[in-house]
Design a protein around this motif. Structure first.
Motif, PDB file in Angstrom:
ATOM      1  N   ILE A  44       0.813  -1.201   0.000  1.00  0.00           N
ATOM      2  CA  ILE A  44       0.000   0.000   0.000  1.00  0.00           C
ATOM      3  C   ILE A  44       0.853   1.261   0.000  1.00  0.00           C
ATOM      4  N   ASP A  45       0.324   2.306  -0.612  1.00  0.00           N
ATOM      5  CA  ASP A  45       0.906   3.648  -0.501  1.00  0.00           C
ATOM      6  C   ASP A  45       0.446   4.159   0.864  1.00  0.00           C
ATOM      7  N   LEU A  46       1.222   3.851   1.883  1.00  0.00           N
ATOM      8  CA  LEU A  46       0.807   4.091   3.267  1.00  0.00           C
ATOM      9  C   LEU A  46       0.522   5.554   3.586  1.00  0.00           C
ATOM     10  N   PRO A  47       1.350   6.505   3.183  1.00  0.00           N
ATOM     11  CA  PRO A  47       1.022   7.893   3.524  1.00  0.00           C
ATOM     12  C   PRO A  47      -0.342   8.321   2.994  1.00  0.00           C
ATOM     13  N   THR A  48      -0.629   7.951   1.762  1.00  0.00           N
ATOM     14  CA  THR A  48      -1.922   8.301   1.171  1.00  0.00           C
ATOM     15  C   THR A  48      -3.057   7.584   1.893  1.00  0.00           C
ATOM     16  N   ALA A  49      -2.897   6.307   2.175  1.00  0.00           N
ATOM     17  CA  ALA A  49      -3.944   5.531   2.845  1.00  0.00           C
ATOM     18  C   ALA A  49      -4.222   6.061   4.252  1.00  0.00           C
ATOM     19  N   VAL A  50      -3.176   6.407   4.983  1.00  0.00           N
ATOM     20  CA  VAL A  50      -3.376   6.928   6.346  1.00  0.00           C
ATOM     21  C   VAL A  50      -4.025   8.308   6.288  1.00  0.00           C
ATOM     22  N   ARG A  51      -3.576   9.157   5.377  1.00  0.00           N
ATOM     23  CA  ARG A  51      -4.213  10.478   5.251  1.00  0.00           C
ATOM     24  C   ARG A  51      -5.692  10.336   4.863  1.00  0.00           C
ATOM     25  N   ASP A  52      -5.994   9.419   3.941  1.00  0.00           N
ATOM     26  CA  ASP A  52      -7.391   9.179   3.555  1.00  0.00           C
ATOM     27  C   ASP A  52      -8.211   8.702   4.750  1.00  0.00           C
ATOM     28  N   ALA A  53      -7.638   7.805   5.544  1.00  0.00           N
ATOM     29  CA  ALA A  53      -8.346   7.314   6.730  1.00  0.00           C
ATOM     30  C   ALA A  53      -8.581   8.444   7.728  1.00  0.00           C
ATOM     31  N   MET A  54      -7.600   9.321   7.885  1.00  0.00           N
ATOM     32  CA  MET A  54      -7.770  10.478   8.781  1.00  0.00           C
ATOM     33  C   MET A  54      -8.840  11.425   8.246  1.00  0.00           C
ATOM     34  N   ASP A  55      -8.884  11.624   6.941  1.00  0.00           N
ATOM     35  CA  ASP A  55      -9.924  12.472   6.339  1.00  0.00           C
ATOM     36  C   ASP A  55     -11.306  11.866   6.571  1.00  0.00           C
ATOM     37  N   GLU A  56     -11.410  10.536   6.449  1.00  0.00           N
ATOM     38  CA  GLU A  56     -12.694   9.857   6.650  1.00  0.00           C
ATOM     39  C   GLU A  56     -13.246  10.089   8.050  1.00  0.00           C
ATOM     40  N   VAL A  57     -12.369  10.172   9.042  1.00  0.00           N
ATOM     41  CA  VAL A  57     -12.819  10.377  10.425  1.00  0.00           C
ATOM     42  C   VAL A  57     -12.689  11.840  10.843  1.00  0.00           C
ATOM     43  N   ASP A  58     -12.315  12.699   9.872  1.00  0.00           N
ATOM     44  CA  ASP A  58     -12.237  14.142  10.090  1.00  0.00           C
ATOM     45  C   ASP A  58     -11.304  14.501  11.254  1.00  0.00           C
ATOM     46  N   ARG A  59     -10.096  13.941  11.226  1.00  0.00           N
ATOM     47  CA  ARG A  59      -9.090  14.212  12.261  1.00  0.00           C
ATOM     48  C   ARG A  59      -7.860  14.839  11.605  1.00  0.00           C
ATOM     49  N   GLU A  60      -7.258  15.801  12.292  1.00  0.00           N
ATOM     50  CA  GLU A  60      -6.044  16.440  11.797  1.00  0.00           C
ATOM     51  C   GLU A  60      -4.796  15.975  12.539  1.00  0.00           C
ATOM     52  N   SER A  61      -4.999  15.294  13.676  1.00  0.00           N
ATOM     53  CA  SER A  61      -3.847  14.782  14.420  1.00  0.00           C
ATOM     54  C   SER A  61      -4.227  13.443  15.047  1.00  0.00           C
ATOM     55  N   PHE A  62      -3.202  12.675  15.362  1.00  0.00           N
ATOM     56  CA  PHE A  62      -3.413  11.396  16.029  1.00  0.00           C
ATOM     57  C   PHE A  62      -3.490  11.617  17.531  1.00  0.00           C
ATOM     58  N   ARG A  63      -4.469  11.030  18.175  1.00  0.00           N
ATOM     59  CA  ARG A  63      -4.498  11.076  19.645  1.00  0.00           C
ATOM     60  C   ARG A  63      -3.226  10.431  20.178  1.00  0.00           C
ATOM     61  N   VAL A  64      -2.858   9.284  19.567  1.00  0.00           N
ATOM     62  CA  VAL A  64      -1.651   8.561  19.961  1.00  0.00           C
ATOM     63  C   VAL A  64      -1.005   7.955  18.722  1.00  0.00           C
ATOM     64  N   VAL A  65       0.328   8.016  18.676  1.00  0.00           N
ATOM     65  CA  VAL A  65       1.108   7.184  17.761  1.00  0.00           C
ATOM     66  C   VAL A  65       2.045   6.383  18.644  1.00  0.00           C
TER      67      VAL A  65
END
Length: 188
Positions: A44-65
């Protein structure tokens, strides 16, 4: 709402996206293993997939990494993706922010690190010295000498340390997150 988990196809590597019941996000590890120059690479193109997942949940930052350990298959290219507070070279509008970083104590104490591992270590050290935005998983007494060497005390920084065998504070499965995180750290 219930929590949801996504496992990204990163090959023989790990990245897990956890959407909590309150819509906040926990990312466990980050390994962008795909070779963009290889048209046959099915990872997977991980950066794109993670950004898309963040957009889907309308989040700009991770609560935790959480970085479970510093092996390449758990951190590869993290220094290209995340906003790290310790140095402007790792900041920019295109980088994803981390509210709280979770690491095992070894991330702080290892010395012969390079590339992404070194960057994550520096970020963890910076956040620990600031006393915010980090949880370190270890037996507290195992970090005591490291803290003292850096002019810190275990008593003053205990809010940043979670003892192996305990639940991570701030998460309650009966609260808005609907999840608990238990620290299993066999190497501490």
């Amino acid at each position: 709402m219930t929590a949801h988990v996504k496992f990204f196809p990163t090959g023989k590597a790990d990245t897990t996206f956890v959407q909590l019941a309150n819509n906040q996000v926990v990312l466990m590890d980050y390994a962008h293993m795909r070779n963009e120059k290889d048209p046959f690479d099915k990872r997977i193109d991980l950066p794109t997939a993670v950004r898309d997942a963040m957009d889907e949940v309308d989040r700009e930052s991770f609560r935790v990494v959480a970085f479970t350990h510093l092996d390449k298959d758990h951190i590869y290219r993290a220094s290209e993706f995340f906003w790290f507070e310790h140095a402007s070279a790792y900041q920019g509008d295109d980088r994803m922010k981390i509210d709280e970083l979770w690491v095992p104590a070894g991330v702080l104490t290892e010395i012969a690190l390079d590339d992404d591992a070194r960057v994550i270590r520096q970020e963890a050290r910076y956040r620990l010295k600031e006393g915010k935005g980090i949880k370190v998983f270890s037996r507290p007494e195992a970090l005591e000498s490291y803290l003292e060497e850096n002019g810190l005390t275990l008593a003053s920084w205990s809010h940043c340390i979670v003892n192996a065998g305990e639940l991570v504070p701030g998460f309650n499965k009966w609260g808005s997150e609907a999840v608990e995180f238990f620290v299993h750290s066999p190497f501490c």
